[in-house]
Write a protein that holds these residues in place. Structure first.
Motif, mmCIF file in Angstrom:
data_model
loop_
_atom_site.group_PDB
_atom_site.id
_atom_site.type_symbol
_atom_site.label_atom_id
_atom_site.label_comp_id
_atom_site.label_asym_id
_atom_site.label_seq_id
_atom_site.Cartn_x
_atom_site.Cartn_y
_atom_site.Cartn_z
ATOM 1 N N LYS A 100 0.919 -1.032 0.575
ATOM 2 C CA LYS A 100 -0.118 0.422 -0.564
ATOM 3 C C LYS A 100 0.966 1.010 -0.447
ATOM 4 N N LYS A 101 1.712 1.151 0.169
ATOM 5 C CA LYS A 101 2.629 2.453 1.092
ATOM 6 C C LYS A 101 4.115 2.354 0.416
ATOM 7 N N ALA A 102 4.478 1.250 -0.531
ATOM 8 C CA ALA A 102 5.595 0.958 -1.049
ATOM 9 C C ALA A 102 6.040 2.115 -2.113
ATOM 10 N N LYS A 103 7.383 2.870 -2.458
ATOM 11 C CA LYS A 103 7.865 3.632 -3.324
ATOM 12 C C LYS A 103 8.442 3.504 -4.361
ATOM 13 N N ALA A 104 9.178 3.532 -5.446
ATOM 14 C CA ALA A 104 10.530 2.930 -6.029
ATOM 15 C C ALA A 104 11.532 4.046 -4.952
ATOM 16 N N THR A 135 16.234 -4.146 -1.568
ATOM 17 C CA THR A 135 15.322 -3.589 -2.272
ATOM 18 C C THR A 135 14.038 -4.431 -3.143
ATOM 19 N N ILE A 136 13.107 -3.525 -2.877
ATOM 20 C CA ILE A 136 11.277 -3.205 -3.732
ATOM 21 C C ILE A 136 11.581 -3.690 -4.929
ATOM 22 N N ALA A 137 11.657 -4.266 -5.812
ATOM 23 C CA ALA A 137 12.130 -4.837 -6.692
ATOM 24 C C ALA A 137 10.320 -4.247 -7.590
ATOM 25 N N ASP A 138 8.948 -4.553 -7.204
ATOM 26 C CA ASP A 138 8.041 -3.636 -7.670
ATOM 27 C C ASP A 138 6.814 -4.308 -6.941
ATOM 28 N N TYR A 139 5.444 -3.775 -6.864
ATOM 29 C CA TYR A 139 5.090 -3.640 -6.339
ATOM 30 C C TYR A 139 2.833 -3.683 -6.772
ATOM 31 N N ASP A 140 2.056 -4.620 -6.242
ATOM 32 C CA ASP A 140 0.782 -4.402 -6.568
ATOM 33 C C ASP A 140 -0.040 -3.819 -5.434
ATOM 34 N N ARG A 141 0.167 -2.756 -5.821
ATOM 35 C CA ARG A 141 -1.327 -2.500 -4.353
ATOM 36 C C ARG A 141 -2.386 -3.290 -4.832
ATOM 37 N N GLU A 142 -3.010 -3.569 -5.391
ATOM 38 C CA GLU A 142 -4.746 -3.816 -5.683
ATOM 39 C C GLU A 142 -4.659 -5.871 -4.857
ATOM 40 N N PRO A 192 7.341 -1.365 4.320
ATOM 41 C CA PRO A 192 8.156 -0.193 3.127
ATOM 42 C C PRO A 192 9.339 0.544 4.441
ATOM 43 N N LEU A 193 10.695 0.793 3.335
ATOM 44 C CA LEU A 193 11.533 1.387 4.934
ATOM 45 C C LEU A 193 12.922 2.551 3.620
ATOM 46 N N GLY A 194 13.822 3.444 3.953
ATOM 47 C CA GLY A 194 14.019 3.329 3.415
ATOM 48 C C GLY A 194 13.529 5.166 2.837
ATOM 49 N N VAL A 195 14.366 6.837 2.303
ATOM 50 C CA VAL A 195 13.607 7.661 1.127
ATOM 51 C C VAL A 195 13.656 6.780 -0.310
ATOM 52 N N ALA A 196 12.412 6.947 0.138
ATOM 53 C CA ALA A 196 11.761 6.463 -1.255
ATOM 54 C C ALA A 196 12.546 7.585 -2.845
ATOM 55 N N THR A 197 12.958 7.655 -3.676
ATOM 56 C CA THR A 197 13.307 8.269 -4.800
ATOM 57 C C THR A 197 11.832 9.315 -5.105
ATOM 58 N N ILE A 203 9.831 5.033 -11.042
ATOM 59 C CA ILE A 203 11.057 5.015 -12.566
ATOM 60 C C ILE A 203 8.872 3.897 -13.598
ATOM 61 N N ILE A 204 9.098 5.013 -14.614
ATOM 62 C CA ILE A 204 8.411 4.741 -15.621
ATOM 63 C C ILE A 204 9.074 4.748 -16.753
ATOM 64 N N ILE A 205 9.255 3.606 -17.575
ATOM 65 C CA ILE A 205 9.757 3.594 -18.588
ATOM 66 C C ILE A 205 8.451 3.043 -19.756
ATOM 67 N N LEU A 206 8.320 4.118 -20.657
ATOM 68 C CA LEU A 206 7.803 3.880 -21.458
ATOM 69 C C LEU A 206 7.435 2.598 -22.685
ATOM 70 N N GLU A 207 6.599 2.433 -23.722
ATOM 71 C CA GLU A 207 6.946 1.522 -24.657
ATOM 72 C C GLU A 207 7.748 1.876 -25.655
ATOM 73 N N ASP A 208 7.997 3.224 -25.958
ATOM 74 C CA ASP A 208 8.762 3.587 -26.616
ATOM 75 C C ASP A 208 10.619 3.885 -26.145
ATOM 76 N N GLU A 209 10.536 4.496 -24.785
ATOM 77 C CA GLU A 209 11.238 4.374 -24.241
ATOM 78 C C GLU A 209 12.107 3.194 -23.937
ATOM 79 N N MET A 210 11.087 2.244 -23.747
ATOM 80 C CA MET A 210 11.453 -0.148 -23.529
ATOM 81 C C MET A 210 12.549 -0.139 -24.751
ATOM 82 N N SER A 211 11.976 0.606 -25.424
ATOM 83 C CA SER A 211 12.294 -0.170 -26.916
ATOM 84 C C SER A 211 13.286 0.405 -27.057
#
Ligand code: FES
Length: 243
Positions: free
Chosen positions: A26-30, A48-55, A88-93, A97-105
């Motif tokens: 619920k509270k995790a951040k990058a 490190t938290i690699a990913d999270y799914d709030r739902e 979650p612990l520590g200071v969030a960035t 970081i969201i990589i869009l599809e065109d950025e991903m390529s």
């Protein structure tokens, strides 16, 4: 207790686990991390938290089997539970970081894989590739290094002469994760910082990596003995089961 809902062996040494931890999700951040304990007798280990799914209420971690605790964690299967998963612990960035599809390529076009022995990608260290790319005239606004301390140290040393801002993610020994015990202290720019509350991300050009490596090796002997004992116990159990 925290239940494992998904497991993937990414390779022989690295495992991904998705763990049910709704309050953390619920509270995790990058940029933040968790501290886990496999059972009540285990040490506390930050990851490190690699990913999270709030739902779904889940948090994903990716880790390398380097010590007894991470080996025990990697031995868990879907449906098993672990004792503690704090965060979650520590200071969030600043932002996720969201990589869009065109950025991903674009990212995958410029993706370099280095291995020490050349079994995958190119043979050599990440610092070899980084240096050759910088010297070839590529411009970089920032470098982020996450991984073993020697790697982060030498990435920082590589970028320093070029003045490229470099962020590293510290993973010192941690106990409480709340700034109370002092176990995670690191020297940054000549000042004492606590990685759990001031980090885990710091300016790589300011971190005293040698001090950190010394501190992190303090329990190496005890850990090797514990791992040895654990393997002997497992061998005995396997022997008793067979005979
Ligand atoms: Fe105790 Fe950071 S883990 S002060």
């Amino acid at each position: 207790m925290f239940r494992i809902v998904n497991k993937k062996e990414l390779n022989s040494a690295v495992t991904l686990l998705e763990i049910e931890a709704p309050f953390v999700a619920k509270k995790a951040k990058a940029g933040q991390f968790i501290i886990f304990r496999v059972d009540e007798f285990s040490e506390r280990v930050p990851l490190t938290i690699a990913d999270y799914d709030r739902e779904k209420g889940t948090v994903t971690i990716i880790f390398q089997k380097v010590g007894l605790s991470t080996k025990l964690l990697a031995a868990k299967e879907v449906g098993d539970s672990i004792r503690d998963f704090v965060g979650p612990l520590g200071v969030a960035t600043n932002k996720d970081i969201i990589i869009l599809e065109d950025e991903m390529s674009a990212v995958s076009d410029n993706y370099y894989l280095m291995t020490d022995d050349g079994t995958k990608g190119e043979k050599g260290f990440v610092t070899d590739k980084l240096k050759s790319l910088i010297e070839a005239g590529n411009q970089y606004d920032a470098v982020i290094a996450i991984g073993p301390i020697p790697m982060m140290k030498f990435v920082s040393k590589t970028t320093e002469p070029y003045g490229i801002p470099t962020t590293v993610s510290m993973s010192p020994i941690m106990i409480d994760g709340t700034g109370m015990c002092g176990g995670c202290r690191v020297t940054v720019g000549g000042e004492i910082k606590f990685a759990c509350v001031d980090g885990p991300d710091f300016d790589g050009h300011q971190v005293d990596f040698d001090e950190l490596m010394n501190r992190n090796s303090v329990y190496k002997k005890e850990e090797a003995e514990l791992t040895e004992k654990h393997i002997c116990r497992m061998d005995k159990m396997a022997h008793d089961l067979i005979h």
